[in-house]
Write a protein that holds these residues in place. Structure first.
Motif, PDB file in Angstrom:
ATOM      1  N   VAL A 304      -5.394  17.914 -30.474  1.00 50.60           N
ATOM      2  CA  VAL A 304      -6.092  16.892 -29.704  1.00 50.60           C
ATOM      3  C   VAL A 304      -6.028  17.209 -28.203  1.00 50.60           C
ATOM      4  O   VAL A 304      -6.989  16.975 -27.467  1.00 50.60           O
ATOM      5  CB  VAL A 304      -5.531  15.489 -30.015  1.00 50.60           C
ATOM      6  CG1 VAL A 304      -6.085  14.442 -29.062  1.00 50.60           C
ATOM      7  CG2 VAL A 304      -5.856  15.108 -31.465  1.00 50.60           C
ATOM      8  N   ASP A 305      -4.910  17.759 -27.744  1.00 50.96           N
ATOM      9  CA  ASP A 305      -4.835  18.205 -26.349  1.00 50.96           C
ATOM     10  C   ASP A 305      -5.918  19.236 -26.058  1.00 50.96           C
ATOM     11  O   ASP A 305      -6.595  19.188 -25.013  1.00 50.96           O
ATOM     12  CB  ASP A 305      -3.456  18.802 -26.051  1.00 50.96           C
ATOM     13  CG  ASP A 305      -2.388  17.736 -25.833  1.00 50.96           C
ATOM     14  OD1 ASP A 305      -2.747  16.565 -25.631  1.00 50.96           O
ATOM     15  OD2 ASP A 305      -1.187  18.075 -25.894  1.00 50.96           O
ATOM     16  N   LEU A 306      -6.080  20.190 -26.973  1.00 49.10           N
ATOM     17  CA  LEU A 306      -7.122  21.207 -26.801  1.00 49.10           C
ATOM     18  C   LEU A 306      -8.505  20.564 -26.738  1.00 49.10           C
ATOM     19  O   LEU A 306      -9.316  20.880 -25.858  1.00 49.10           O
ATOM     20  CB  LEU A 306      -7.076  22.184 -27.978  1.00 49.10           C
ATOM     21  CG  LEU A 306      -6.347  23.504 -27.830  1.00 49.10           C
ATOM     22  CD1 LEU A 306      -6.373  24.263 -29.154  1.00 49.10           C
ATOM     23  CD2 LEU A 306      -6.949  24.350 -26.732  1.00 49.10           C
ATOM     24  N   ILE A 307      -8.771  19.674 -27.680  1.00 47.35           N
ATOM     25  CA  ILE A 307     -10.088  19.037 -27.765  1.00 47.35           C
ATOM     26  C   ILE A 307     -10.391  18.229 -26.509  1.00 47.35           C
ATOM     27  O   ILE A 307     -11.516  18.243 -25.986  1.00 47.35           O
ATOM     28  CB  ILE A 307     -10.155  18.129 -29.009  1.00 47.35           C
ATOM     29  CG1 ILE A 307     -10.102  18.973 -30.288  1.00 47.35           C
ATOM     30  CG2 ILE A 307     -11.419  17.269 -28.998  1.00 47.35           C
ATOM     31  CD1 ILE A 307      -9.851  18.168 -31.544  1.00 47.35           C
ATOM     32  N   GLU A 308      -9.391  17.532 -25.996  1.00 50.59           N
ATOM     33  CA  GLU A 308      -9.600  16.621 -24.882  1.00 50.59           C
ATOM     34  C   GLU A 308      -9.315  17.247 -23.515  1.00 50.59           C
ATOM     35  O   GLU A 308      -9.244  16.549 -22.506  1.00 50.59           O
ATOM     36  CB  GLU A 308      -8.762  15.359 -25.104  1.00 50.59           C
ATOM     37  CG  GLU A 308      -9.171  14.634 -26.391  1.00 50.59           C
ATOM     38  CD  GLU A 308      -8.424  13.338 -26.638  1.00 50.59           C
ATOM     39  OE1 GLU A 308      -7.493  13.024 -25.848  1.00 50.59           O
ATOM     40  OE2 GLU A 308      -8.757  12.632 -27.611  1.00 50.59           O
ATOM     41  N   GLY A 309      -9.162  18.581 -23.516  1.00 56.77           N
ATOM     42  CA  GLY A 309      -9.095  19.289 -22.243  1.00 56.77           C
ATOM     43  C   GLY A 309      -7.737  19.349 -21.587  1.00 56.77           C
ATOM     44  O   GLY A 309      -7.626  19.716 -20.416  1.00 56.77           O
ATOM     45  N   ARG A 310      -6.688  19.008 -22.332  1.00 51.95           N
ATOM     46  CA  ARG A 310      -5.333  19.125 -21.783  1.00 51.95           C
ATOM     47  C   ARG A 310      -4.713  20.428 -22.255  1.00 51.95           C
ATOM     48  O   ARG A 310      -5.048  20.917 -23.339  1.00 51.95           O
ATOM     49  CB  ARG A 310      -4.470  17.933 -22.231  1.00 51.95           C
ATOM     50  CG  ARG A 310      -4.942  16.594 -21.669  1.00 51.95           C
ATOM     51  CD  ARG A 310      -4.008  15.470 -22.093  1.00 51.95           C
ATOM     52  NE  ARG A 310      -4.035  15.246 -23.534  1.00 51.95           N
ATOM     53  CZ  ARG A 310      -4.891  14.438 -24.158  1.00 51.95           C
ATOM     54  NH1 ARG A 310      -5.815  13.793 -23.468  1.00 51.95           N
ATOM     55  NH2 ARG A 310      -4.838  14.281 -25.470  1.00 51.95           N
ATOM     56  N   PRO A 311      -3.797  21.019 -21.484  1.00 50.03           N
ATOM     57  CA  PRO A 311      -3.188  22.284 -21.911  1.00 50.03           C
ATOM     58  C   PRO A 311      -2.315  22.083 -23.141  1.00 50.03           C
ATOM     59  O   PRO A 311      -1.376  21.275 -23.105  1.00 50.03           O
ATOM     60  CB  PRO A 311      -2.343  22.701 -20.691  1.00 50.03           C
ATOM     61  CG  PRO A 311      -2.127  21.436 -19.911  1.00 50.03           C
ATOM     62  CD  PRO A 311      -3.329  20.582 -20.156  1.00 50.03           C
ATOM     63  N   PRO A 312      -2.606  22.781 -24.231  1.00 52.82           N
ATOM     64  CA  PRO A 312      -1.800  22.626 -25.454  1.00 52.82           C
ATOM     65  C   PRO A 312      -0.541  23.481 -25.370  1.00 52.82           C
ATOM     66  O   PRO A 312      -0.439  24.403 -24.550  1.00 52.82           O
ATOM     67  CB  PRO A 312      -2.724  23.144 -26.545  1.00 52.82           C
ATOM     68  CG  PRO A 312      -3.503  24.217 -25.842  1.00 52.82           C
ATOM     69  CD  PRO A 312      -3.690  23.749 -24.413  1.00 52.82           C
ATOM     70  N   GLN A 313       0.407  23.190 -26.227  1.00 54.01           N
ATOM     71  CA  GLN A 313       1.636  23.963 -26.262  1.00 54.01           C
ATOM     72  C   GLN A 313       1.960  24.381 -27.686  1.00 54.01           C
ATOM     73  O   GLN A 313       1.799  23.583 -28.614  1.00 54.01           O
ATOM     74  CB  GLN A 313       2.808  23.149 -25.691  1.00 54.01           C
ATOM     75  CG  GLN A 313       2.730  22.896 -24.197  1.00 54.01           C
ATOM     76  CD  GLN A 313       3.980  22.216 -23.674  1.00 54.01           C
ATOM     77  OE1 GLN A 313       4.786  21.692 -24.443  1.00 54.01           O
ATOM     78  NE2 GLN A 313       4.154  22.239 -22.371  1.00 54.01           N
ATOM     79  N   SER A 314       2.415  25.614 -27.838  1.00 56.44           N
ATOM     80  CA  SER A 314       2.998  26.008 -29.117  1.00 56.44           C
ATOM     81  C   SER A 314       4.354  25.310 -29.245  1.00 56.44           C
ATOM     82  O   SER A 314       5.029  25.052 -28.252  1.00 56.44           O
ATOM     83  CB  SER A 314       3.180  27.530 -29.181  1.00 56.44           C
ATOM     84  OG  SER A 314       1.915  28.171 -29.239  1.00 56.44           O
ATOM     85  N   VAL A 315       4.720  25.006 -30.474  1.00 59.29           N
ATOM     86  CA  VAL A 315       5.957  24.275 -30.728  1.00 59.29           C
ATOM     87  C   VAL A 315       6.727  24.985 -31.828  1.00 59.29           C
ATOM     88  O   VAL A 315       6.162  25.325 -32.875  1.00 59.29           O
ATOM     89  CB  VAL A 315       5.670  22.822 -31.152  1.00 59.29           C
ATOM     90  CG1 VAL A 315       6.973  22.089 -31.495  1.00 59.29           C
ATOM     91  CG2 VAL A 315       4.917  22.069 -30.060  1.00 59.29           C
ATOM     92  N   THR A 316       8.020  25.217 -31.585  1.00 57.33           N
ATOM     93  CA  THR A 316       8.894  25.787 -32.609  1.00 57.33           C
ATOM     94  C   THR A 316      10.036  24.818 -32.862  1.00 57.33           C
ATOM     95  O   THR A 316      10.817  24.520 -31.955  1.00 57.33           O
ATOM     96  CB  THR A 316       9.458  27.149 -32.187  1.00 57.33           C
ATOM     97  OG1 THR A 316       8.373  28.050 -31.932  1.00 57.33           O
ATOM     98  CG2 THR A 316      10.338  27.729 -33.289  1.00 57.33           C
ATOM     99  N   LEU A 317      10.111  24.316 -34.081  1.00 54.52           N
ATOM    100  CA  LEU A 317      11.176  23.398 -34.484  1.00 54.52           C
ATOM    101  C   LEU A 317      12.205  24.159 -35.318  1.00 54.52           C
ATOM    102  O   LEU A 317      12.042  25.354 -35.574  1.00 54.52           O
ATOM    103  CB  LEU A 317      10.579  22.233 -35.274  1.00 54.52           C
ATOM    104  CG  LEU A 317       9.497  21.428 -34.540  1.00 54.52           C
ATOM    105  CD1 LEU A 317       8.862  20.402 -35.472  1.00 54.52           C
ATOM    106  CD2 LEU A 317      10.066  20.754 -33.313  1.00 54.52           C
ATOM    107  N   SER A 318      13.235  23.484 -35.749  1.00 51.01           N
ATOM    108  CA  SER A 318      14.319  24.139 -36.486  1.00 51.01           C
ATOM    109  C   SER A 318      14.376  23.654 -37.928  1.00 51.01           C
ATOM    110  O   SER A 318      14.274  22.449 -38.190  1.00 51.01           O
ATOM    111  CB  SER A 318      15.672  23.861 -35.815  1.00 51.01           C
ATOM    112  OG  SER A 318      15.701  24.414 -34.516  1.00 51.01           O
ATOM    113  N   ALA A 319      14.530  24.601 -38.850  1.00 53.90           N
ATOM    114  CA  ALA A 319      14.830  24.261 -40.240  1.00 53.90           C
ATOM    115  C   ALA A 319      16.344  24.117 -40.379  1.00 53.90           C
ATOM    116  O   ALA A 319      17.099  24.570 -39.520  1.00 53.90           O
ATOM    117  CB  ALA A 319      14.300  25.342 -41.170  1.00 53.90           C
ATOM    118  N   ARG A 320      16.776  23.506 -41.480  1.00 57.33           N
ATOM    119  CA  ARG A 320      18.220  23.321 -41.662  1.00 57.33           C
ATOM    120  C   ARG A 320      18.595  23.504 -43.126  1.00 57.33           C
ATOM    121  O   ARG A 320      17.786  23.268 -44.036  1.00 57.33           O
ATOM    122  CB  ARG A 320      18.659  21.938 -41.183  1.00 57.33           C
ATOM    123  CG  ARG A 320      18.061  20.787 -41.964  1.00 57.33           C
ATOM    124  CD  ARG A 320      18.440  19.439 -41.392  1.00 57.33           C
ATOM    125  NE  ARG A 320      17.845  18.345 -42.162  1.00 57.33           N
ATOM    126  CZ  ARG A 320      18.434  17.764 -43.201  1.00 57.33           C
ATOM    127  NH1 ARG A 320      19.654  18.172 -43.584  1.00 57.33           N
ATOM    128  NH2 ARG A 320      17.838  16.792 -43.868  1.00 57.33           N
TER     129      ARG A 320
END
Length: 338
Positions: A304-320
């Protein structure tokens, strides 16, 4: 079916005022807004989404292409995506690739033809011309869970490598030394990443990973069954089988039981991608859990950030690692209490 002109007549306002209310435009008086919304409710008016998309060049619709809808992990991921999108005013159309690249590309083409605003993809394979073309053509796109190297779009994923190290350390602590893996397809990033993380974790404990202890799977139950049947037929079968996804783990469990063997008495079993079923098997299966809900929400926010013109971010979360009793944990506890 009521029209926008009917709503305007009922509310005693112009068609332009009705349009502004329906599009949440701020330049409408509270009284007019109240009358318009009351008229919409009275007449049961529903805006024509197709006509609106032609005017605004937006459909408020996202496409989601998942690798396998029968995999409980992807089912949960799709649910979290749909919930997050709905909260932001978007609908979601889902395509199931069934782990087939050609079907994945079919869904991508179909979704683009339906004028979606953006695309979420968990690639079934890295060789996907349609996905690459869509990214090069400027379609707002985010990869979720898996990604295609060389395609420059945001990626939302969980890093499972630390959890794989935790699993191997856990198994080593239980006294297991012969560890095998049912790997996913090497053409997928998660398939190659998990087997390399497993190999590296074994190396840290001075343990080898012989070719005989690597089973090639395809993230489907049948491949887990076949790989485990081969493991069990070896002169020196492994002490624990680690399946790199949940469906392959269920196939492995079928193969073990078909031989009249029991987990963990005769062989241990662990899995990547925890699912609710694992808690109810006998014994409950030790597994690596990914934060599925968070992944879905983060992927939608990035798109949605991409669509609405905001800079998107890649996200890396953690498995456990979730420790249960399928690798001899109960036996270890009993020994420690003697």
């Amino acid at each position: 079916m009521a029209s926008i002109k009917d709503v305007a007549a009922e509310a005693g306002v112009s068609v332009a005022t009705v349009s502004r209310v329906l599009n949440s435009h701020p330049s409408v008086s509270p009284g007019a807004r109240t009358r318009v919304l009351a008229a919409v409710d009275t007449l049961g008016y529903r805006p024509n989404a197709v006509a609106r998309s032609l005017r605004t060049d937006q459909t408020r619709t996202l496409g989601l292409v998942i690798s396998d809808v029968l995999n409980p992990y992807f089912t949960a991921l799709a649910r979290s995506v749909e919930e997050a999108a709905r909260a932001l005013g978007y609908s979601v159309i889902i395509g199931n690739a069934d782990e087939r690249p050609e079907l994945q590309d079919h869904h991508v083409r179909t979704l683009l033809d339906r004028r979606i605003d953006g695309l979420l993809v968990s690639p079934a394979d890295g060789s996907s011309p349609q996905v690459r073309d869509a990214a090069r053509g400027g379609t707002p796109m985010v990869f979720v869970d898996r990604w295609i190297p060389g395609v420059d779009v945001p990626v939302v994923r969980a890093d499972g490598c630390p959890a794989v190290r935790d699993l191997v350390a856990h198994l080593y602590g239980l006294g297991h030394r012969k560890l095998a893996i049912i790997a996913g397809p090497a053409a997928t990033t998660t398939g190659s990443e998990r087997v390399e993380a497993f190999r590296e974790a074994l190396r840290e404990h001075g343990l080898p990973l012989p070719d005989a202890y690597i089973g090639q799977g395809d993230f489907q139950a049948d491949s887990g069954r076949r790989a485990t049947e081969r493991f069990l037929g070896l002169a020196e079968p492994p002490e624990v089988v680690f399946a790199a996804d949940n469906l392959m783990a269920l196939g492995a469990l079928d193969a073990i039981r078909a031989r009249g063997m029991r987990v963990p008495r005769d062989i241990g079993l662990a899995a990547f991608d925890d699912i609710p079923w694992f808690l109810h098997t006998d014994p409950p299966i030790t597994a690596i859990s990914q934060p599925t809900g968070e992944l879905g929400r983060a992927a939608v926010r990035a798109l949605v950030d991409l669509i609405e013109g905001r800079p998107p971010q890649s996200v890396t979360l953690s498995a456990r690692l979730v420790v249960r009793r399928s690798c001899g944990e109960g036996e270890q506890i009993q020994r420690s209490n003697l």
